[in-house]
Scaffold this active site. Structure first.
Site, PDB file in Angstrom:
ATOM      1  N   ALA A 125       0.827  -1.211   0.000  1.00 34.58           N
ATOM      2  CA  ALA A 125       0.000   0.000   0.000  1.00 34.58           C
ATOM      3  C   ALA A 125       0.859   1.259   0.000  1.00 34.58           C
ATOM      4  O   ALA A 125       0.409   2.315  -0.411  1.00 34.58           O
ATOM      5  CB  ALA A 125      -0.901  -0.007   1.231  1.00 34.58           C
ATOM      6  N   LYS A 126       2.093   1.145   0.465  1.00 35.68           N
ATOM      7  CA  LYS A 126       3.021   2.290   0.530  1.00 35.68           C
ATOM      8  C   LYS A 126       2.350   3.509   1.152  1.00 35.68           C
ATOM      9  O   LYS A 126       2.509   4.627   0.687  1.00 35.68           O
ATOM     10  CB  LYS A 126       3.595   2.590  -0.850  1.00 35.68           C
ATOM     11  CG  LYS A 126       4.428   1.421  -1.402  1.00 35.68           C
ATOM     12  CD  LYS A 126       5.176   1.781  -2.666  1.00 35.68           C
ATOM     13  CE  LYS A 126       6.038   0.639  -3.177  1.00 35.68           C
ATOM     14  NZ  LYS A 126       5.271  -0.521  -3.690  1.00 35.68           N
ATOM     15  N   ARG A 127       1.628   3.301   2.273  1.00 33.82           N
ATOM     16  CA  ARG A 127       0.954   4.395   2.940  1.00 33.82           C
ATOM     17  C   ARG A 127       1.925   5.136   3.865  1.00 33.82           C
ATOM     18  O   ARG A 127       2.974   4.598   4.259  1.00 33.82           O
ATOM     19  CB  ARG A 127      -0.235   3.873   3.756  1.00 33.82           C
ATOM     20  CG  ARG A 127      -1.294   3.152   2.930  1.00 33.82           C
ATOM     21  CD  ARG A 127      -1.926   4.038   1.868  1.00 33.82           C
ATOM     22  NE  ARG A 127      -3.132   3.427   1.320  1.00 33.82           N
ATOM     23  CZ  ARG A 127      -3.225   2.881   0.108  1.00 33.82           C
ATOM     24  NH1 ARG A 127      -2.194   2.865  -0.710  1.00 33.82           N
ATOM     25  NH2 ARG A 127      -4.376   2.370  -0.307  1.00 33.82           N
TER      26      ARG A 127
END
Lengths: 303, 303
Positions: B104-106
């Site tokens: 998700a690379k949040r």
């Protein structure tokens, strides 16, 4: 060539507002008429309460804001039902003539960024008018957003200096030539903005600079005359109205000022009985808070 | 103290695999039996095809991978229906005994990162076992993920050196003390990893290092002995098996190697009639590709 920045600026002139309300729904802060049992409620019941909450806010602020800014995390946490509530919120805001900034802070390798760009600026049901983008992966991570925005007449904001206390840890690192990291990214943004200017001299590629960092903002504003600033952190995060002047150009344009918790949860302020707040009270208090914020900001802009 | 890294390492020993398949469903590459009319299909029809596609892949790879890695963008682009397909995929993979890495690379300001952490590592229907995290906002952007992972017995991977061609633009910037940016982040990670080690000496806080950058990987591996690497970019993105050795510790642990397009679309390779591929052919070809990748990786690990 006419671009999304022109639409944004014209709408803000017409509405006399560069104010944006962030929609960060947290059911722990919802009055009882929206949801009582937050522990055992189904995702579907929660999603319905979120959409109802957002509708009240949108109705209350519609005359005073140019855009709403949903914060994706608060919808994703309820899975597909939460995303459905976001889709309904976007459609409702649009029906009220508001622009939509998806505060998603996405950024990935090129092929994945293209999919995100289509999700937020394309034909997807989640698609708004602008999206926030994280530049940590470099240009092949943000250029797909630029391409999709350009082709669809939309906009984006690339993170430069975020509003949070620890943003200095990476964004203010000193590079070997003495420059700061956020400024290096600004240099690349400046080049991009020159070739994407619209009729009002602003690019559809803007940048995020927190209201909590007016010193950095002043320098970035001078260096990036063609980028619109999305300015979160006004209100609850500590950004003050008197510090906002440096974010604007001489005409009082070039920045959108955003507040979330200070507006959408204003009924909680010094109110021990906030859980009993009614829809009508919510509407009245939020409308008043939005009007006040808009006027504070306009005073700083000289408008 | 026992942590998520222990579970991960024990599962990879039991399965003799540190291989991970990325689930990046793109309907443009789906055989006709899954979906024919990609232009006019409803979001619901597309979401059903995506879940069916993922089911075939999960069945084909279940014996050869330790985890699946859904790439969030490819689900978000279909809104709430896409997210529903992701929820079904997560539940299905779990029923087959696989771990789930949400790619998700949040990363956001603290309060928002907490909401993302709950979405991906909490009680949400989207929740998996691990999530990828972008460190651009500094420690208050990633520490909420650390806290939620710790409390729920889960894991995370913080981006250090991503697999894409332009990752050097920010991640390899030279700082004023001569150090590189990604290494400065690694220094912070090292401190965090020391206080969060499990029984196998690995922290539940890992890091993302692309298969396409073995030189950087070698240096990071030596410096971060307690961090598990999530290694994307093997296969289609150009990462080669012989370059993978430096990602592992002396026992052949410490890294998960991920491939997406090279496995899930392998039926397209040199096949002009790939659109006519059947479910059975898909299963057979994907199973073979996953077995081959697992064995290539195990050979490098000396296992």
């Amino acid at each position: 060539m006419r671009n999304f920045a022109d639409i944004l600026i014209e709408q803000s002139i017409q509405k006399k507002s560069v104010f944006v309300v962030g929609l960060d729904p947290d059911i722990a802060f919802f009055p009882h008429f929206l949801i009582k049992d937050t522990q055992d409620a189904s995702q579907e019941v929660i999603a319905n309460a979120i959409f109802q909450f957002n509708q009240i806010i949108i109705d209350a602020v519609a005359d005073h804001v140019v855009a709403i800014k949903p914060q994706l995390a608060y919808y994703e946490v309820y899975g597909s039902h939460g995303i459905r509530a976001l889709e309904e919120t976007i459609a409702y805001a649009r029906s009220k003539g508001l622009l939509i900034i998806n505060d998603a802070k996405r950024g990935d390798i090129g092929s994945t960024s293209l999919a995100y760009a289509k999700a937020f600026l394309g034909q997807s049901p989640l698609s708004g008018d602008m999206v926030t983008v994280n530049p940590f992966l470099g240009s092949d991570g943000y250029l797909p957003f630029v391409d999709v925005a350009k082709n669809n007449g939309k906009g984006l904001f690339i993170l430069l200096k975020t509003s949070n206390p620890s943003s200095h840890e990476i964004q203010n690192l000193s590079l070997e030539d003495g420059e700061l990291l956020y400024f290096r990214i600004a240099e690349n943004l400046h080049k991009l903005s020159l070739s994407t200017k619209g009729e009002h001299d602003y690019s559809f590629i803007g940048t995020v600079v927190g209201a909590t960092y007016p010193l950095e903002a002043e320098r970035i504003r001078q260096f990036l005359p063609h980028c619109i600033f999305l300015v979160p952190g006004f209100g609850m995060q500590g950004g003050k109205a008197e510090d906002l002047k440096v974010f604007f150009d001489a005409k009082g344009h070039g920045a959108l000022i955003s507040s979330s918790r200070g507006i959408i949860y204003c009924y909680m302020d010094n109110n021990p009985y906030w859980e009993a707040t009614t829809a009508e009270e919510m509407h009245t208090l939020i409308q008043k808070a939005a009007l006040q914020a808009k006027e504070q900001i306009n005073a700083v802009r000289g408008i």
